[in-house]
Design an enzyme around this catalytic site. Structure first.
Site, PDB file in Angstrom:
ATOM      1  N   LYS A  23     -12.766 -66.397  26.840  1.00  0.00           N
ATOM      2  CA  LYS A  23     -13.417 -67.787  26.443  1.00  0.00           C
ATOM      3  C   LYS A  23     -14.145 -68.416  27.759  1.00  0.00           C
ATOM      4  O   LYS A  23     -15.063 -68.648  27.349  1.00  0.00           O
ATOM      5  CB  LYS A  23     -12.120 -68.678  25.971  1.00  0.00           C
ATOM      6  N   ASN A  24     -13.445 -68.417  28.612  1.00  0.00           N
ATOM      7  CA  ASN A  24     -13.949 -69.199  29.790  1.00  0.00           C
ATOM      8  C   ASN A  24     -15.071 -68.615  30.603  1.00  0.00           C
ATOM      9  O   ASN A  24     -15.712 -69.195  31.501  1.00  0.00           O
ATOM     10  CB  ASN A  24     -13.081 -69.792  30.833  1.00  0.00           C
ATOM     11  N   CYS A 117      -8.139 -85.697  29.567  1.00  0.00           N
ATOM     12  CA  CYS A 117      -7.555 -84.983  28.595  1.00  0.00           C
ATOM     13  C   CYS A 117      -6.040 -84.825  28.740  1.00  0.00           C
ATOM     14  O   CYS A 117      -5.551 -85.451  29.762  1.00  0.00           O
ATOM     15  CB  CYS A 117      -8.357 -83.664  28.560  1.00  0.00           C
ATOM     16  N   ARG A 122      -9.459 -85.103  35.503  1.00  0.00           N
ATOM     17  CA  ARG A 122     -10.527 -83.916  35.294  1.00  0.00           C
ATOM     18  C   ARG A 122     -11.910 -84.783  35.656  1.00  0.00           C
ATOM     19  O   ARG A 122     -12.670 -84.610  34.632  1.00  0.00           O
ATOM     20  CB  ARG A 122     -10.572 -83.308  34.050  1.00  0.00           C
ATOM     21  N   ASP A 312      -3.564 -72.052  34.290  1.00  0.00           N
ATOM     22  CA  ASP A 312      -3.652 -71.605  32.943  1.00  0.00           C
ATOM     23  C   ASP A 312      -2.484 -70.633  32.380  1.00  0.00           C
ATOM     24  O   ASP A 312      -2.248 -70.434  31.221  1.00  0.00           O
ATOM     25  CB  ASP A 312      -5.079 -70.863  32.533  1.00  0.00           C
ATOM     26  N   ARG A 405      -8.202 -72.936  19.666  1.00  0.00           N
ATOM     27  CA  ARG A 405      -9.457 -73.163  20.815  1.00  0.00           C
ATOM     28  C   ARG A 405      -9.389 -71.853  21.575  1.00  0.00           C
ATOM     29  O   ARG A 405     -10.451 -71.659  21.933  1.00  0.00           O
ATOM     30  CB  ARG A 405      -9.186 -74.520  21.476  1.00  0.00           C
TER      31      ARG A 405
END
Ligand code: EPU
Length: 429
Positions: A23-24, A117, A122, A312, A405
């Protein structure tokens, strides 16, 4: 709202699981297509909500995007609107990755400030500072960043930029801006994540000259033409998805799972800690085998920028430590508020004391099922792992949209490893 219901069978996870594209890595690469008007093709793109959100954003900007997972095709549309609205940015902070490419390519951009968030404040000050060094004028107006190239929309200039701290999307944004800037840019104290390295490969394929991506100093010489060439590229595997299945495989004694397509090289910090906890981790060609043959020991972990232990993976590793023998001290140094999973794990019987940015975990014999709610993607994954450990009990992880997500077909993949899991449509929020 959907939920995932897990019935803890007490059976160890066994079998094979194939890892999807990262994803990233896919998100910045999709944004890099803005640097070209040709038709680009991305392969091995995961089927995720964040990919759909990025596709919607690119369409809003005037691109022609076709998502046909695992492929995405992007081409220029008939008009350009260099504006990323709040409605899209608030759904996904990574939308800020269009800022660098838009201002480099079109001389101006209007991008909503992402705001805070669930995991922390952030800020994006480092992105903005870098663009200013490249000659951009930045104004903050009514929640938006208004950026303009030199002299009212001109071409960016190469510059030396020192990041105060390594930032992944900050490094990526400036790499993309520098790829079309005049002359040479040097970025110092860069994020070294494999996803940054992957973006460097793409920009080189597109005709920019990028050296050092994946190290802390990156040199970029901007392409002389006003745009870059299109590309065709298969995205690297998702190391965090791989890491999540590695931890899940180890949660019950007897676990033996082949994580297919995982790059152990990118997962060394996690593998080292899992081995210290008593888990066997070996490379088998392009795959990683995870075996747990005995009890787990508590180990201490401090998150850090790559190649340190990834933030993560903190939530999932903490869930693992909840059933290890003895104490483990887990410190979070990247995001100030990334322990939202702890109160939920406590409701499942975990013994965790929170002191500022540190969680002290005392391993327990057993976790219990409960209805739990997650506030972010990785926290949701940790609750699923805890639910697998809650033998004889049922756990309902609510607000599954967070998981959607970032984890492709998670229930199907877990099912393949013997986990009793099902999606419950329209569960309580
Ligand atoms: N920071 C600043 N100023 C900036 C930018 C960052 O102070 O201008 C701070 C942040 O507040 C944080 C630290 O620097 O304390 C590192 O943040 P970074 O910018 O590296 O995070 P990010 O780029 O916003 C990416 C991933 C995250 C991952 C972090 C850290 C993407 C799209 N997102 O975020 O992934 O946690 O790096 O590795 O690449 C996830 O996938 O679940 C996720 C949250």
């Amino acid at each position: 709202m959907d939920a995932l219901r897990i019935r803890g069978t007490g059976k160890p996870l066994q079998g094979n699981v194939r890892i999807s594209g990262a994803k990233n890595a896919a998100l910045p690469i999709l944004c890099a297509t803005l640097l070209s008007d040709g038709a680009s093709r991305l392969r091995n793109v995961p089927r995720l909500r964040d990919i759909e959100t990025t596709a919607a954003l690119l369409r809003f900007l005037g691109r022609d995007v076709k998502v046909d997972a695992p492929e995405v095709h992007v081409a220029a549309g008939s008009q350009v609107r260099p504006e990323a609205p709040y409605e899209l940015v608030k759904q996904m902070r990574a939308s800020v990755l269009v800022l660098g490419p838009l201002v480099a390519r079109f001389g101006r951009a209007k991008v909503s400030l992402p705001g805070g968030c669930a995991i922390g404040a952030r800020p994006i000050d480092q992105h903005l500072k870098g663009l200013e060094a490249m000659g951009c004028t930045i104004r903050l107006e009514r929640g938006y960043v208004m950026a303009e190239g030199p002299g009212g929309g001109g071409r960016l200039k190469g510059a030396e930029v020192y990041f105060d701290l390594p930032t992944v999307t900050g490094t990526e944004n400036l790499m993309m801006a520098a790829a079309l800037a005049k002359g040479r840019t040097t970025l110092v104290n860069c994020a070294r994540e494999p996803e940054v390295e992957e973006l460097g490969r793409i920009l080189n394929k597109m005709g920019a000259e990028v050296n050092g991506a994946g190290t802390d100093v990156i040199h970029i010489v901007g392409a002389e033409r006003g745009e870059l060439a299109p590309f065709d590229h298969a995205i690297i595997p998702d190391r965090i998805e791989a890491g999540t299945y590695m931890v899940a495989a180890a949660i019950i004694e007897g676990g033996d799972v082949l994580v297919e397509g995982a790059e152990l090289r990118d997962l060394e910090a996690l593998a080292t800690k899992m081995r210290a906890a008593g888990v066997e981790i070996t490379s088998e060609g392009q795959n990683v085998r995870v075996k747990r043959t005995g009890p787990l020991r508590g180990v201490n972990v401090t998150t850090a920028p790559h190649p340190g232990f990834p933030t993560d993976m903190q939530a999932q590793f903490l869930a693992l430590m909840c059933v290890a023998r003895g104490e483990s001290v887990i410190s979070e140094t990247i995001f100030e508020n990334r322990f939202m999973h702890v109160p939920e794990l406590q409701r499942m019987g975990a013994s965790v004391a929170l002191r500022g940015n540190t969680a002290v975990v005392q391993g327990v014999q057993k976790l219990y099922g409960a209805a739990v709610m997650a506030t972010d993607l990785r926290a949701s994954a940790s609750l699923i792992i805890a639910g697998i450990a809650a033998a004889g009990d049922e756990t309902e992880v609510r607000r599954v949209y967070h998981l959607d997500r970032g984890y492709e077909r998670i229930e199907e993949k877990l099912h393949g490893l013997g986990v009793d899991v099902e999606r419950v449509k329209g569960a309580e929020a």
